[in-house]
Design a protein around this motif. Sequence first.
Motif, mmCIF file in Angstrom:
data_model
loop_
_atom_site.group_PDB
_atom_site.id
_atom_site.type_symbol
_atom_site.label_atom_id
_atom_site.label_comp_id
_atom_site.label_asym_id
_atom_site.label_seq_id
_atom_site.Cartn_x
_atom_site.Cartn_y
_atom_site.Cartn_z
ATOM 1 N N CYS A 1 32.365 33.939 47.798
ATOM 2 C CA CYS A 1 32.672 34.933 46.759
ATOM 3 C C CYS A 1 31.538 35.934 46.701
ATOM 4 N N PHE B 1 30.818 37.471 43.890
ATOM 5 C CA PHE B 1 30.275 37.393 42.537
ATOM 6 C C PHE B 1 29.534 36.065 42.361
ATOM 7 N N ARG B 2 28.751 35.986 41.323
ATOM 8 C CA ARG B 2 28.048 34.746 40.977
ATOM 9 C C ARG B 2 28.155 34.519 39.466
ATOM 10 N N CYS B 3 29.372 34.493 38.966
ATOM 11 C CA CYS B 3 29.581 34.342 37.522
ATOM 12 C C CYS B 3 28.895 33.053 37.042
ATOM 13 N N PHE C 1 29.408 31.120 34.691
ATOM 14 C CA PHE C 1 30.335 30.097 34.186
ATOM 15 C C PHE C 1 31.280 29.570 35.263
ATOM 16 N N CYS C 2 31.126 30.050 36.507
ATOM 17 C CA CYS C 2 32.063 29.683 37.586
ATOM 18 C C CYS C 2 32.138 28.174 37.739
ATOM 19 N N VAL D 1 31.835 28.573 46.165
ATOM 20 C CA VAL D 1 31.216 29.888 46.263
ATOM 21 C C VAL D 1 30.010 29.851 47.195
ATOM 22 N N GLY E 1 40.209 31.194 44.899
ATOM 23 C CA GLY E 1 38.895 31.136 45.539
ATOM 24 C C GLY E 1 37.889 30.413 44.680
ATOM 25 N N GLY E 2 36.631 30.869 44.923
ATOM 26 C CA GLY E 2 36.166 31.989 45.759
ATOM 27 C C GLY E 2 36.927 33.292 45.508
ATOM 28 N N ASN F 1 39.041 38.649 41.844
ATOM 29 C CA ASN F 1 38.131 39.241 40.859
ATOM 30 C C ASN F 1 38.270 40.772 40.830
ATOM 31 N N ASP G 1 40.848 38.548 37.343
ATOM 32 C CA ASP G 1 39.823 38.291 36.326
ATOM 33 C C ASP G 1 39.248 39.615 35.835
ATOM 34 N N LYS H 1 36.014 40.293 33.859
ATOM 35 C CA LYS H 1 34.895 39.432 33.468
ATOM 36 C C LYS H 1 34.364 39.738 32.074
ATOM 37 N N ILE I 1 27.898 27.315 37.887
ATOM 38 C CA ILE I 1 26.734 27.937 38.516
ATOM 39 C C ILE I 1 25.514 27.854 37.612
HETATM 40 S S1 SF4 Z 1 34.385 32.719 38.773
HETATM 41 FE FE1 SF4 Z 1 35.564 33.593 40.449
HETATM 42 S S2 SF4 Z 1 34.624 35.600 40.773
HETATM 43 FE FE2 SF4 Z 1 33.145 34.387 39.635
HETATM 44 S S3 SF4 Z 1 31.784 33.425 41.155
HETATM 45 FE FE3 SF4 Z 1 33.445 31.961 40.697
HETATM 46 S S4 SF4 Z 1 34.990 32.337 42.228
HETATM 47 FE FE4 SF4 Z 1 33.633 34.145 42.207
#
Ligand code: SF4
Length: 219
Positions: A19, A21-23, A25-26, A32, A63-64, A91, A113, A115, A188
């Motif tokens: 991915c 992104f590095r949200c 809360f993922c 990822v 995903g991802g 995303n 999403d 965010k 994360i």
């Molecule tokens: S929540 Fe979705 S967009 Fe965000 S890091 Fe995880 S997989 Fe990627």
Amino acid sequence: MTLLDYPGKVACTIFTGGCNFRCPFCQNASLVTHIDEDKIDEEEIFEFLEERKGKLDAVCISGGEPCLQKDLVSFCQKIKSLGFLIKLDTNGSFPNVIKNLVSQNLIDYVAMDVKNSPEKYALTAGIKVELENIKESIDFLKNSSISHEFRTTVVKELHNLFDLKAISKWVSPSKLYFQQFRDSEDVIKKGLHAYKKEEMQKNCQECQKDCPNVYLRGI
Ligand code: SF4
């Protein structure tokens, strides 16, 4: 098999690795960051789908971030040739990929999403974000005829009512789901919290003044 991932359909879900992104809360942190582990051969996927023709309605590609996959178009073509509907979870940072898939009738439903409010997007995605791409995807989906929904995972440390109202105005009148954050071993960033059920309900009611189609999920 899932009855939850594709509204009204019996589906299976394919998770793609990696991915952009590095949200914080993922909940799929391992997907990822450890993209080479536990891979399933494409051949195995298509054997699985062949056996389930007539039993499953749809395939969700999640995903991802699936739009990072270079062979996404050909992969969708193969799934479509078996007669399945396809839902794309994204995303929204690759509007051209979404547009291309839609123009070729390769996807039937998009869940994107959103965010956070534009001001807090980078904070919530955990990385610098090209906001123009997010805006382009939102505008495209809002104005296209493809079935779609927007969704926001609501985290106490990242979203206040002001943010949720900004998101609601941004995507209105499309469907928007506020999803309850769930802590797990695979997030994360540790130490994030969900709002209480009553707080989520109150936030949702407030946001329905800005977008009539705001709903709660996972409460
Ligand atoms: S929540 Fe979705 S967009 Fe965000 S890091 Fe995880 S997989 Fe990627």
